[in-house]
Design a protein around this motif. Structure first.
Motif, PDB file in Angstrom:
ATOM      1  N   LEU A 193     -24.555  51.493  17.218  1.00 54.54           N
ATOM      2  CA  LEU A 193     -23.153  51.881  17.047  1.00 54.54           C
ATOM      3  C   LEU A 193     -23.025  52.983  16.009  1.00 54.54           C
ATOM      4  CD1 LEU A 193     -22.718  50.422  14.167  1.00 54.54           C
ATOM      5  CD2 LEU A 193     -21.853  48.513  15.478  1.00 54.54           C
ATOM      6  N   ILE A 194     -21.779  53.434  15.828  1.00 52.75           N
ATOM      7  CA  ILE A 194     -21.433  54.395  14.788  1.00 52.75           C
ATOM      8  C   ILE A 194     -20.670  53.648  13.703  1.00 52.75           C
ATOM      9  CG2 ILE A 194     -20.081  56.449  14.226  1.00 52.75           C
ATOM     10  CD1 ILE A 194     -20.550  57.398  17.094  1.00 52.75           C
ATOM     11  N   VAL A 195     -21.133  53.781  12.482  1.00 53.89           N
ATOM     12  CA  VAL A 195     -20.449  53.173  11.343  1.00 53.89           C
ATOM     13  C   VAL A 195     -19.531  54.225  10.736  1.00 53.89           C
ATOM     14  CG1 VAL A 195     -20.721  52.069   9.103  1.00 53.89           C
ATOM     15  CG2 VAL A 195     -22.411  51.670  10.903  1.00 53.89           C
ATOM     16  N   ARG A 196     -18.262  53.907  10.676  1.00 53.91           N
ATOM     17  CA  ARG A 196     -17.293  54.849  10.127  1.00 53.91           C
ATOM     18  C   ARG A 196     -16.649  54.265   8.881  1.00 53.91           C
ATOM     19  NH1 ARG A 196     -11.829  57.348  12.982  1.00 53.91           N
ATOM     20  NH2 ARG A 196     -11.114  58.442  11.115  1.00 53.91           N
ATOM     21  N   GLY A 197     -16.770  55.000   7.784  1.00 51.85           N
ATOM     22  CA  GLY A 197     -16.141  54.594   6.536  1.00 51.85           C
ATOM     23  C   GLY A 197     -14.853  55.349   6.310  1.00 51.85           C
ATOM     24  N   LEU A 198     -13.843  54.655   5.792  1.00 55.75           N
ATOM     25  CA  LEU A 198     -12.528  55.284   5.586  1.00 55.75           C
ATOM     26  C   LEU A 198     -11.778  54.606   4.455  1.00 55.75           C
ATOM     27  CD1 LEU A 198     -10.406  53.052   6.979  1.00 55.75           C
ATOM     28  CD2 LEU A 198     -11.335  54.042   9.060  1.00 55.75           C
ATOM     29  N   ASP A 199     -10.797  55.319   3.952  1.00 49.42           N
ATOM     30  CA  ASP A 199      -9.855  54.780   2.983  1.00 49.42           C
ATOM     31  C   ASP A 199      -8.553  54.516   3.739  1.00 49.42           C
ATOM     32  OD1 ASP A 199      -7.787  54.479   1.082  1.00 49.42           O
ATOM     33  OD2 ASP A 199      -8.932  55.591  -0.415  1.00 49.42           O
ATOM     34  N   PRO A 200      -8.163  53.249   3.934  1.00 47.63           N
ATOM     35  CA  PRO A 200      -6.995  52.942   4.775  1.00 47.63           C
ATOM     36  C   PRO A 200      -5.725  53.677   4.376  1.00 47.63           C
ATOM     37  CG  PRO A 200      -8.192  50.938   4.248  1.00 47.63           C
ATOM     38  CD  PRO A 200      -8.801  52.025   3.420  1.00 47.63           C
ATOM     39  N   GLU A 201      -5.473  53.829   3.074  1.00 51.61           N
ATOM     40  CA  GLU A 201      -4.246  54.493   2.634  1.00 51.61           C
ATOM     41  C   GLU A 201      -4.273  55.981   2.949  1.00 51.61           C
ATOM     42  OE1 GLU A 201      -1.502  53.034   1.580  1.00 51.61           O
ATOM     43  OE2 GLU A 201      -2.542  51.145   1.962  1.00 51.61           O
ATOM     44  N   GLN A 202      -5.394  56.630   2.696  1.00 54.68           N
ATOM     45  CA  GLN A 202      -5.494  58.057   3.000  1.00 54.68           C
ATOM     46  C   GLN A 202      -5.596  58.309   4.499  1.00 54.68           C
ATOM     47  OE1 GLN A 202      -7.759  60.659   0.322  1.00 54.68           O
ATOM     48  NE2 GLN A 202      -8.514  58.803  -0.706  1.00 54.68           N
ATOM     49  N   GLU A 203      -6.157  57.350   5.224  1.00 52.84           N
ATOM     50  CA  GLU A 203      -6.303  57.507   6.669  1.00 52.84           C
ATOM     51  C   GLU A 203      -4.944  57.565   7.353  1.00 52.84           C
ATOM     52  OE1 GLU A 203      -9.277  57.908   9.769  1.00 52.84           O
ATOM     53  OE2 GLU A 203      -9.388  57.852   7.578  1.00 52.84           O
ATOM     54  N   LYS A 204      -3.959  56.876   6.806  1.00 52.97           N
ATOM     55  CA  LYS A 204      -2.615  56.894   7.390  1.00 52.97           C
ATOM     56  C   LYS A 204      -1.993  58.295   7.381  1.00 52.97           C
ATOM     57  CE  LYS A 204      -1.528  52.092   6.156  1.00 52.97           C
ATOM     58  NZ  LYS A 204      -0.672  51.203   5.346  1.00 52.97           N
ATOM     59  N   LYS A 205      -2.463  59.159   6.498  1.00 54.80           N
ATOM     60  CA  LYS A 205      -1.908  60.507   6.400  1.00 54.80           C
ATOM     61  C   LYS A 205      -2.401  61.420   7.512  1.00 54.80           C
ATOM     62  CE  LYS A 205      -3.470  61.406   2.310  1.00 54.80           C
ATOM     63  NZ  LYS A 205      -3.723  62.135   1.041  1.00 54.80           N
ATOM     64  N   ILE A 206      -3.524  61.076   8.156  1.00 54.13           N
ATOM     65  CA  ILE A 206      -4.139  62.013   9.106  1.00 54.13           C
ATOM     66  C   ILE A 206      -4.167  61.510  10.545  1.00 54.13           C
ATOM     67  CG2 ILE A 206      -5.575  63.077   7.321  1.00 54.13           C
ATOM     68  CD1 ILE A 206      -7.900  61.373   8.456  1.00 54.13           C
ATOM     69  N   ASN A 207      -3.958  60.210  10.777  1.00 53.54           N
ATOM     70  CA  ASN A 207      -3.953  59.702  12.149  1.00 53.54           C
ATOM     71  C   ASN A 207      -3.194  58.382  12.214  1.00 53.54           C
ATOM     72  OD1 ASN A 207      -5.772  57.619  11.340  1.00 53.54           O
ATOM     73  ND2 ASN A 207      -7.517  58.978  11.699  1.00 53.54           N
ATOM     74  N   THR A 208      -3.197  57.791  13.394  1.00 55.37           N
ATOM     75  CA  THR A 208      -2.476  56.531  13.615  1.00 55.37           C
ATOM     76  C   THR A 208      -3.442  55.384  13.877  1.00 55.37           C
ATOM     77  OG1 THR A 208      -2.288  57.053  15.990  1.00 55.37           O
ATOM     78  CG2 THR A 208      -0.472  57.736  14.543  1.00 55.37           C
ATOM     79  N   LEU A 209      -4.639  55.465  13.305  1.00 55.04           N
ATOM     80  CA  LEU A 209      -5.653  54.441  13.549  1.00 55.04           C
ATOM     81  C   LEU A 209      -5.185  53.060  13.100  1.00 55.04           C
ATOM     82  CD1 LEU A 209      -8.580  54.106  14.588  1.00 55.04           C
ATOM     83  CD2 LEU A 209      -9.335  54.338  12.209  1.00 55.04           C
ATOM     84  N   ALA A 210      -4.444  52.994  11.998  1.00 52.65           N
ATOM     85  CA  ALA A 210      -3.981  51.697  11.494  1.00 52.65           C
ATOM     86  C   ALA A 210      -3.070  50.992  12.502  1.00 52.65           C
ATOM     87  CB  ALA A 210      -3.256  51.892  10.167  1.00 52.65           C
ATOM     88  N   ASP A 211      -2.340  51.768  13.311  1.00 55.02           N
ATOM     89  CA  ASP A 211      -1.459  51.162  14.313  1.00 55.02           C
ATOM     90  C   ASP A 211      -2.237  50.538  15.461  1.00 55.02           C
ATOM     91  OD1 ASP A 211       0.638  52.105  12.787  1.00 55.02           O
ATOM     92  OD2 ASP A 211       0.853  53.951  13.962  1.00 55.02           O
ATOM     93  N   SER A 212      -3.526  50.866  15.576  1.00 55.30           N
ATOM     94  CA  SER A 212      -4.338  50.351  16.678  1.00 55.30           C
ATOM     95  C   SER A 212      -4.973  49.006  16.361  1.00 55.30           C
ATOM     96  CB  SER A 212      -5.443  51.359  17.030  1.00 55.30           C
ATOM     97  OG  SER A 212      -4.900  52.607  17.401  1.00 55.30           O
ATOM     98  N   VAL A 213      -4.826  48.525  15.118  1.00 55.25           N
ATOM     99  CA  VAL A 213      -5.408  47.228  14.739  1.00 55.25           C
ATOM    100  C   VAL A 213      -4.604  46.116  15.399  1.00 55.25           C
ATOM    101  CG1 VAL A 213      -5.982  45.684  12.838  1.00 55.25           C
ATOM    102  CG2 VAL A 213      -6.249  48.156  12.553  1.00 55.25           C
ATOM    103  N   GLU A 214      -5.266  45.372  16.285  1.00 59.14           N
ATOM    104  CA  GLU A 214      -4.585  44.282  17.015  1.00 59.14           C
ATOM    105  C   GLU A 214      -4.537  42.995  16.185  1.00 59.14           C
ATOM    106  OE1 GLU A 214      -5.160  45.061  21.722  1.00 59.14           O
ATOM    107  OE2 GLU A 214      -6.853  44.115  20.718  1.00 59.14           O
ATOM    108  N   GLU A 215      -5.638  42.671  15.518  1.00 59.26           N
ATOM    109  CA  GLU A 215      -5.720  41.451  14.712  1.00 59.26           C
ATOM    110  C   GLU A 215      -6.419  41.779  13.407  1.00 59.26           C
ATOM    111  OE1 GLU A 215      -6.995  37.824  16.824  1.00 59.26           O
ATOM    112  OE2 GLU A 215      -7.231  39.111  18.576  1.00 59.26           O
ATOM    113  N   GLY A 216      -6.031  41.078  12.332  1.00 55.22           N
ATOM    114  CA  GLY A 216      -6.688  41.265  11.056  1.00 55.22           C
ATOM    115  C   GLY A 216      -6.275  42.558  10.383  1.00 55.22           C
ATOM    116  N   SER A 217      -7.125  43.045   9.468  1.00 58.66           N
ATOM    117  CA  SER A 217      -6.822  44.268   8.727  1.00 58.66           C
ATOM    118  C   SER A 217      -8.109  44.832   8.127  1.00 58.66           C
ATOM    119  CB  SER A 217      -5.813  43.979   7.610  1.00 58.66           C
ATOM    120  OG  SER A 217      -6.408  43.167   6.613  1.00 58.66           O
ATOM    121  N   PHE A 218      -7.985  46.062   7.581  1.00 58.03           N
ATOM    122  CA  PHE A 218      -9.117  46.678   6.904  1.00 58.03           C
ATOM    123  C   PHE A 218      -9.368  46.061   5.524  1.00 58.03           C
ATOM    124  CE2 PHE A 218      -7.793  50.132   9.785  1.00 58.03           C
ATOM    125  CZ  PHE A 218      -9.005  50.409  10.394  1.00 58.03           C
ATOM    126  N   THR A 219      -8.316  45.533   4.906  1.00 58.40           N
ATOM    127  CA  THR A 219      -8.427  44.982   3.544  1.00 58.40           C
ATOM    128  C   THR A 219      -7.940  43.534   3.527  1.00 58.40           C
ATOM    129  OG1 THR A 219      -6.246  45.928   3.059  1.00 58.40           O
ATOM    130  CG2 THR A 219      -8.186  47.241   2.447  1.00 58.40           C
TER     131      THR A 219
END
Length: 405
Positions: free
Chosen positions: A109-135
């Motif tokens: 697989l591909i391991v992708r590291g991100l900062d959830p708060e900064q990631e919200k500024k550049i895309n909508t990936l956080a809206d794609s989380v169906e269950e659980g969370s990054f933190t």
């Protein structure tokens, strides 16, 4: 009204005989069906392409900068990039390769590291989380959190709360020799972007954990950039390259997915060509209708020629006849296409399997340039269909036309 248009409209509305009426109706209907089919098909394809593009950009960003950077370097580069007028925001990212193991299964697989708060500024990936969370709110001694794509989790049979092991391609040196680096993670969420390639191959974790796992020492492998206008991607990429230097690779979303976009573009082009043949067949009906008209009105043509009408005027009469039929067909076809697109977009006529397309309705997106291209092409091909009957009628000798008409 000019003489040529007056005669053309009169011939169209005052022709005698059921057969002549039917051939005219077939010509109009043929153009209408062709235009409606072409515009509707292109609109549906545009809908799918737009949906795919939104999913890709929503999980990535408009521009990605690749290149290993220390913590101070990437923070400095982010400040420089965000000062550019075309850039809206930028955030650090980490991309690395690994192997995930769970219950005796191993998957690359591909391991992708991100900062959830900064990631919200550049895309909508956080809206794609169906269950659980990054933190998640876990004890400090718990394994680091890991968010898996829904397809990847389903293939592994893993769920939230399960512990998995990531194996890094980097090796660590011990007294017993070289061993692969392994680290335990706990699944904290499931994510579905709607794009299978992402949902089946990427695992997400926090920037610090990904940096530690890949041995980056709190650094990153690049920066993700969001623009004010996606159409400025190429221009902005060149500006970013100048600002941060040529030691890094700057790629736009189109370059990163060039194979997919090329395939979609080729598919749309081929569908346009194939469906345009319907209009070509309809134009043959127009040509046949005008040939029949020329035979039917042979005596009238001779009388008009004897009264001073030039061959050019006769050609214009038949060309006006062709364009009136084509114009009626195009207008009706455009109205029919709008109706069909509205019905498809509003009502769930074709139900798509959600587990494959992640959609339940067929997406529709009408584009002005497609409509202009269809209308322009239809006018051109119908104009060409009327040339031969018009030229043939204009070459009739007045004496022969009156004698044998």
């Amino acid at each position: 009204m000019k003489f040529e248009r007056f005669v053309a409209v009169r011939y169209l509305t005052r022709r005698q005989g059921l057969f002549a009426f039917i051939t005219t109706l077939i010509g109009v209907a043929g153009v209408s069906v062709g235009v409606a089919a072409l515009i509707t098909t292109l609109s549906v394809m545009n809908g799918f392409q737009t949906d795919i593009k939104d999913k890709i950009i929503g999980a990535q960003s408009h521009i990605l900068v690749f290149g290993r950077m220390s913590k101070d370097t990437y923070q400095k580069n982010i400040r420089l990039i965000e000062q550019l007028p075309l850039v809206e925001a930028a955030a650090p990212h980490i991309y690395g390769q690994g192997i995930i193991t769970y219950a005796g299964q191993s998957v690359g697989l591909i391991v992708r590291g991100l900062d959830p708060e900064q990631e919200k500024k550049i895309n909508t990936l956080a809206d794609s989380v169906e269950e659980g969370s990054f933190t998640p709110d876990w004890p400090e001694d718990a394994p680091p959190p890991l968010v898996l794509g829904s397809e990847l989790a389903a293939n592994l049979g893993a769920d939230i709360g399960d512990d998995v092991v990531l194996i890094s391609p980097q090796s660590i040196s011990t007294s017993a020799g070289m061993f692969p680096k392994m680290k335990k993670f706990r699944i904290s969420g499931l994510l579905r972007t709607g794009y299978y390639e992402f949902d089946n191959t990427i695992a997400y974790t926090l920037l610090s954990h990904a940096s530690d796992f890949l041995g980056l020492r709190q650094g990153t492998t690049g920066i993700a950039v969001k623009l004010h206008n996606i159409n400025d991607a190429d221009k902005a990429a060149a500006q970013i390259q100048d600002v941060i230097g040529h030691g890094y690779s700057v790629r736009t979303f189109a370059q990163l997915n060039s194979t997919l976009y090329a395939a979609l573009k080729l598919e749309k082009t081929m569908m346009f060509i194939i469906l345009f043949l319907i209009i070509g067949v309809a134009s043959l009906n127009i040509a046949g209708n005008l040939i029949l008209l020329g035979t039917e009105k042979l005596r009238d043509i001779g009388i008009m020629r004897a009264m001073g009408a030039s061959p050019r005027m006769i050609r214009k009469i038949f060309m006006w006849e062709a364009m009136v039929i084509a114009g009626l067909g195009i207008v009706l076809g455009l109205l029919l296409a709008c109706l069909l697109c509205w019905i498809i977009a509003t009502f769930n006529i074709v139900e798509l399997p959600g587990d494959i397309y992640y959609l339940t309705k067929v997406p529709v997106r009408m584009q002005l340039w497609d409509i202009v291209a269809v209308i322009g092409g239809s006018c051109l091909i119908c104009f060409a269909a009327g040339l031969y009957p018009a030229v043939k009628a204009s070459r009739v000798h007045p004496t022969d036309a009156i004698r044998y008409g």
